[in-house]
Design an enzyme around this catalytic site. Structure first.
Site, PDB file in Angstrom:
ATOM      1  N   HIS A 178       0.834  -1.214  -0.002  1.00 13.80           N
ATOM      2  CA  HIS A 178      -0.070   0.139  -0.061  1.00 13.80           C
ATOM      3  C   HIS A 178       0.756   1.148  -0.050  1.00 13.80           C
ATOM      4  CE1 HIS A 178       0.558  -0.016   4.413  1.00 13.80           C
ATOM      5  NE2 HIS A 178       0.084   1.216   4.417  1.00 13.80           N
ATOM      6  N   GLU A 216       6.705   4.097  13.801  1.00  8.87           N
ATOM      7  CA  GLU A 216       5.550   4.215  14.252  1.00  8.87           C
ATOM      8  C   GLU A 216       5.205   4.436  15.784  1.00  8.87           C
ATOM      9  OE1 GLU A 216       2.457   1.422  11.810  1.00  8.87           O
ATOM     10  OE2 GLU A 216       4.343   0.319  11.991  1.00  8.87           O
ATOM     11  N   ASP A 235       7.307  -7.616   7.885  1.00  8.36           N
ATOM     12  CA  ASP A 235       6.197  -6.775   7.885  1.00  8.36           C
ATOM     13  C   ASP A 235       6.357  -5.465   7.107  1.00  8.36           C
ATOM     14  OD1 ASP A 235       3.396  -6.216   8.976  1.00  8.36           O
ATOM     15  OD2 ASP A 235       4.305  -4.762  10.119  1.00  8.36           O
ATOM     16  N   HIS A 240       7.540  -2.472   2.101  1.00  5.54           N
ATOM     17  CA  HIS A 240       7.503  -0.823   2.141  1.00  5.54           C
ATOM     18  C   HIS A 240       8.903  -0.059   2.188  1.00  5.54           C
ATOM     19  CE1 HIS A 240       3.458  -2.029   3.417  1.00  5.54           C
ATOM     20  NE2 HIS A 240       3.434  -1.965   4.489  1.00  5.54           N
ATOM     21  N   LYS A 340       8.089  -0.331  15.814  1.00  5.61           N
ATOM     22  CA  LYS A 340       6.790   0.157  16.562  1.00  5.61           C
ATOM     23  C   LYS A 340       7.256   0.762  17.857  1.00  5.61           C
ATOM     24  CE  LYS A 340       3.865  -2.916  14.226  1.00  5.61           C
ATOM     25  NZ  LYS A 340       3.080  -1.719  12.937  1.00  5.61           N
TER      26      LYS A 340
HETATM   27  C1  BG6 Z   1       1.522  -2.576   7.416  1.00  6.26           C
HETATM   28  C2  BG6 Z   1       1.840  -3.203   8.335  1.00  6.26           C
HETATM   29  O1  BG6 Z   1       1.609  -3.164   6.159  1.00  6.26           O
HETATM   30  O2  BG6 Z   1       1.847  -1.100   7.376  1.00  6.26           O
HETATM   31  C3  BG6 Z   1       1.565  -2.575   9.603  1.00  6.26           C
HETATM   32  O3  BG6 Z   1       1.555  -4.530   8.403  1.00  6.26           O
HETATM   33  C4  BG6 Z   1       1.947  -1.395   9.658  1.00  6.26           C
HETATM   34  O4  BG6 Z   1       2.259  -3.286  10.685  1.00  6.26           O
HETATM   35  C5  BG6 Z   1       1.402  -0.461   8.451  1.00  6.26           C
HETATM   36  O5  BG6 Z   1       1.460  -0.602  10.652  1.00  6.26           O
HETATM   37  C6  BG6 Z   1       2.084   1.076   8.209  1.00  6.26           C
HETATM   38  O6  BG6 Z   1       1.332   1.682   7.281  1.00  6.26           O
HETATM   39  P1  BG6 Z   1       1.125   3.180   7.470  1.00  6.26           P
HETATM   40  O7  BG6 Z   1       0.190   3.492   6.135  1.00  6.26           O
HETATM   41  O8  BG6 Z   1       0.303   3.634   8.530  1.00  6.26           O
HETATM   42  O9  BG6 Z   1       2.404   3.910   7.284  1.00  6.26           O
END
Ligand code: BG6
Length: 502
Positions: A178, A216, A235, A240, A340
């Site tokens: 995403h 995060e 993860d 990402h 995290k």
């Molecule tokens: C997800 C992870 O793909 O991305 C999560 O599984 C994480 O652990 C999240 O919190 C973070 O996405 P964003 O868009 O909030 O930065």
């Protein structure tokens, strides 16, 4: 077009998918004749499902004060079919339901299947759809959206690709990361390739190092079961973070065609300097948050979170240093980290430029290099350039200052959510923002020595860090002998400092 969601009673559907579809509806970007069919083991009637989804829109939609009538109107196209998706026999029921929807809406049988389920079900569901004759493209559009994590390691990702390819064609598969749907991630390409001033400097001659942080402040929340078997490397890093590395480091693509961009990202991944297992302890730091008090509030340690074994060695923090062996980047270190329970939630790419060959002036103490370009992915989305100016007064005292652009200044322009863009991409058959089979496999391949060293070498430590801090101190070891360390970003793009939010 009918969007079938497997796992429709889960969090992803209510938090992301339905609000994104509602936004598309508000922008008139859904097909004229369109229905969503949620499926799952939980029993809902169509009306029960609609009520639950209406609540999600109220909670999670990015639309400002969504209109009740619009929500009701949208909810009218939502349907639900309780089914056990592991059982092939249940797919006849699904086929009948799809036929019914086709005749209600006078549609021709174009389907998107969204697999928002645990990864172990991806091949089971695709196989069952194929057996039921629902995967054949000749009968209409048949696209499969597959959520991450795509595999668990190189071997399982290859196996997953192999099985999927026996059932469906690569062109039918849309693998989600995403982050690629985020405006600011796409803006990395625009910043680099629309501006003549950056590209000539974007290489080993002028860039000293690149740093990517995705921090995060939240913990593992209610996802302990999944997270403990994944950890931060699977993860966040495999997908990402490496995608952000790919877009930052790639060569200019020949066009904006999906494969032109993905080929360039693939070339970056192919050029990663392979890590040896023996190098892992020095190049990769693994951390796990421990209990702490953050802004007066007690925060549990990872091992006390729901669903986490009390002796878990799963990492909630990873920092690593690596190189890309090609002409553009040879010798430039890349530092990436994610965690995290950090002090704040922030994702950014920092380009540290080299120092001038001979510095004439008096520098502010602690400032090593003058120029950084910061591409802020979130929050306070924008771009910041740091450079030196003369401090007013006698002599030549120098001050490092900021020049910044914030997306919020484009207030009249609406920024779509990542899932909105991604779903629209699938509906229009545009695979630019999705991962190709070879890209996913090579990203796993790069991380294979790390995964294997962590399994084999029990000497590799999982360092504790108190919740609300920037990870284990020992991550500074990645910079040993360099005289610099991580940037400590704050929520506001223009601020920085280890403790600025406390
Ligand atoms: C997800 C992870 O793909 O991305 C999560 O599984 C994480 O652990 C999240 O919190 C973070 O996405 P964003 O868009 O909030 O930065």
């Amino acid at each position: 077009m009918i969007l079938v969601i497997f796992g429709a009673s889960g969090d992803l559907t209510s938090r992301k998918l339905i609000p994104a579809l509602f936004s598309l509806k508000m922008q008139n970007m859904l097909p004229e004749r369109f229905a969503v069919l949620g499926t799952g083991r939980t029993h809902f009637s169509d009306d029960g499902f609609r009520e639950k989804m209406k609540e999600s829109i109220h909670h999670f939609s990015i639309e400002e004060s969504p209109d009740h009538r619009m929500i009701d109107d949208f909810a009218g196209c939502l349907y639900y079919l309780p089914m056990e998706n592991t059982l092939a026999a249940e797919y006849e029921k699904l086929g009948n339901m799809l036929n019914r929807l086709n005749s209600i809406y006078n549609m021709g049988g174009d389907y998107i299947f969204y697999l928002a389920t645990p990864p172990s079900l991806y091949t089971v569901i695709s196989g069952n759809l194929a057996k039921a004759g629902l995967a054949m493209q000749s009968a209409g559009i048949r696209r499969f959206i597959i959520e991450k994590p795509f595999g668990y390691d190189l071997k399982s990702a290859r196996e997953l690709n192999r099985i999927l390819h026996e059932i469906i064609d690569e062109s039918q598969i849309y693998r989600i990361d995403h982050y690629l749907g985020k405006e600011t991630v796409q803006n990395v390409l625009v910043t680099r390739f629309a501006n003549g001033i950056f590209e000539p400097l974007w290489n080993r001659n002028y860039i000293h190092r690149i740093e990517i942080t995705s921090a995060e402040s939240i913990g593992v929340e209610r996802r302990g079961g999944y997270y403990d078997s994944a950890g931060a490397l699977r993860d966040m890093v495999q997908n990402h973070l490496l995608q952000m590395v790919g877009l930052t480091a790639m060569e200019p693509p020949s066009s904006l065609e999906p494969d032109a961009i993905r080929n360039e990202v693939l070339k970056v991944f192919q050029s990663f300097q392979p890590m040896k297992e023996a190098d892992v302890p020095g190049q990769v730091i693994k951390g796990q948050y421990t209990a702490s008090k953050v802004r007066g509030e007690f925060i549990k340690g990872y091992r006390s979170e729901e669903g986490i074994p009390e002796n878990s060695r799963t990492e909630t923090y990873v920092a690593m240093k690596f190189f890309i062996n090609n002409w553009r980047w040879g010798g430039v270190p890349f530092y990436i980290r994610t965690g995290k329970r950090m002090p704040t939630s922030v994702t950014e790419i920092v380009i540290h430029f080299k120092r001038t060959p001979h510095y004439l002036f008096q520098r502010e103490p602690g400032v090593l290099a003058s120029n950084q370009l910061i591409l802020r992915i979130q929050p306070d989305e924008g771009i910041l350039l740091k450079f030196d100016v003369k401090e007013p007064g006698s002599g030549f005292n120098v001050k490092n200052v900021n020049m910044d652009f914030h997306y919020s200044e484009l207030a009249h322009l609406r920024a779509p959510s990542a899932y909105e863009r991604l779903l629209y991409g699938v509906m229009t058959g545009d695979s630019t923002l999705f991962l190709r089979d070879d890209e996913v496999e090579i990203a796993w391949k790069f991380l294979e020595p790390v995964q294997s060293a962590w399994v084999k070498n029990s000497e590799i430590k999982v360092y504790g860090y108190p919740a609300g801090t920037w990870g284990p101190d020992v991550s500074g070891r990645l910079f040993e002998g360099c005289g610099y360390t991580w940037r400590y970003p704050c929520k506001n793009l223009a601020d920085e400092g280890e403790y600025c939010e406390l």
